[in-house]
Scaffold this active site. Structure first.
Site, mmCIF file in Angstrom:
data_model
loop_
_atom_site.group_PDB
_atom_site.id
_atom_site.type_symbol
_atom_site.label_atom_id
_atom_site.label_comp_id
_atom_site.label_asym_id
_atom_site.label_seq_id
_atom_site.Cartn_x
_atom_site.Cartn_y
_atom_site.Cartn_z
ATOM 1 C CE LYS A 71 -2.545 1.445 3.538
ATOM 2 N NZ LYS A 71 -3.652 1.503 4.527
ATOM 3 C CB VAL A 142 -14.787 8.475 6.193
ATOM 4 C CG1 VAL A 142 -15.310 9.647 5.374
ATOM 5 C CG2 VAL A 142 -13.319 8.681 6.534
ATOM 6 C CD GLN A 143 -10.946 4.822 9.078
ATOM 7 O OE1 GLN A 143 -11.517 3.750 9.207
ATOM 8 N NE2 GLN A 143 -9.846 4.947 8.361
ATOM 9 C CB ALA A 224 -3.448 7.044 18.199
ATOM 10 C CG ASP A 225 -3.036 7.931 11.931
ATOM 11 O OD1 ASP A 225 -2.825 8.962 12.616
ATOM 12 O OD2 ASP A 225 -3.602 7.966 10.830
ATOM 13 C CE LYS A 229 -3.138 11.982 14.059
ATOM 14 N NZ LYS A 229 -3.831 11.414 12.868
#
EC number: 1.4.1.1
Length: 330
Positions: A71, A142-143, A224-225, A229
């Site tokens: 990806k 959206v998530q 958190a990514d 965060k």
């Protein structure tokens, strides 16, 4: 041979959620057993464009199938205002591990949403109370949609409480699911006192406190990514059974990254990884388990597993747009 081009609509249509959830469970098991390769996520930093690229490659083998892919995803915060483009765009290259033939190129943004919901569903299945019927969601972006879509596949969700500072987003979310669930907007605490809570916000100052959840609530911390965060208060984390998807990623950029690096939380406070629970090396929820937290950063093996489902479903349905990418067509 042809490569399938699969748009966001194709991915949405062919990502059969029960199949994606099972594929992710298989992926977590493969990773735990050492049947997967997942090099660290690499970054190309572009400060001149206030953005970056991230590459996420992986290979995994299960009892019934193996798969490989990459990806390629960006984060460009100025895109919406300056160029009319999304902040995040992803592209998935899905390849045959035996020959390296590119089987598909598909939209990675929709794929990410599907696998993120499915990852929460896997964790919920192992960590939530067996009779869970209520789901709270903090963050109506959206998530949030795939959180409800996926979790309702593995628990008979009836009541949904969604909390967001943007009333219009809450209204859109409620309207979308009004015919399927008893759904309403509410406070963070009302959402948190559901049997299951999913948090999907990008905040850096925690917004869910220890008093905002029930005694046995299972929390999917999905927002958190990146470093800094942090959605859940330290008191909540320290009082919970914490399950992570990957130690390196979670301590670097997951929900626990801030308290881990300031020394508030350490390895002894982490119960284990989700793969250990999936393969049976650690217990999931027991009668003595209180609040549980799944810290999910999103792994490349999840993208590959979800892409496997999308490709197989599309191939069976003669879907997508085939084209001869490498000059091997008949």
């Amino acid at each position: 041979m042809h490569t399938l081009l699969l748009s966001d609509e194709d991915v949405d249509g062919y990502a059969d959620m029960p199949s994606v959830i099972q594929a992710l469970e298989d992926a977590f098991a493969a990773y735990e057993r050492g049947d997967a390769q997942m090099p660290a996520k690499s970054y190309v930093d572009l400060p001149q464009y206030n953005g970056d690229f991230r590459s996420m490659p992986a290979y995994l083998a299960t009892d019934g199938w193996d798969a490989a892919g990459l990806k390629w995803v960006n984060v460009h915060p100025d895109n919406p205002d300056d160029h009319g483009l999304p902040t995040v765009m992803g592209t998935m290259i899905y390849s045959d591990p035996e020959t390296a033939y590119p089987l598909a190129i598909m939209d990675g943004t929709e794929l990410t949403m599907k696998r993120t919901g499915a990852a929460a569903a896997v964790a919920t299945d192992h960590l939530a109370v067996a009779d869970a019927t209520s789901l709270g969601i903090v963050g109506a972006g959206v998530q949030a949609y795939t959180q409800l879509e996926a979790i309702s596949e593995i628990r008979p969700i009836e009541e949904v409480v969604v909390s967001d500072l943007d009333d219009e987003r809450v209204e859109r979310f409620v309207d979308t699911f009004a015919d399927e669930f008893d759904i309403r907007g509410g406070s963070i605490s009302e959402a948190g006192h559901c049997d299951v809570l999913s948090t999907v916000t990008p905040v850096e100052n925690p917004i869910v406190g220890a008093d905002d959840v029930g005694e046995t609530t299972h929390v999917n911390a999905m927002g958190a990514d990146a470093e800094g965060k942090h959605e859940l208060a330290d008191e909540l984390l320290l009082g919970a059974t914490i399950v992570i998807d990957d130690h390196e990623q979670c301590t670097h950029s997951g929900e626990i990254n801030v308290p881990y690096h300031d020394g508030t939380l350490g390895d002894d406070d982490i119960y284990g990884e989700i793969g250990e629970i999936v393969v049976g090396d650690r217990d999931g929820r027991t009668a003595d388990t209180g609040v549980t937290v799944f810290d999910s950063t999103g792994l490349a093996i999840q993208d590959v597993a979800a892409a496997h489902v999308v490709y197989e479903e599309a191939s069976d349905a003669d879907g997508g747009s085939p084209f001869d990418l490498v000059g091997a067509g008949n």
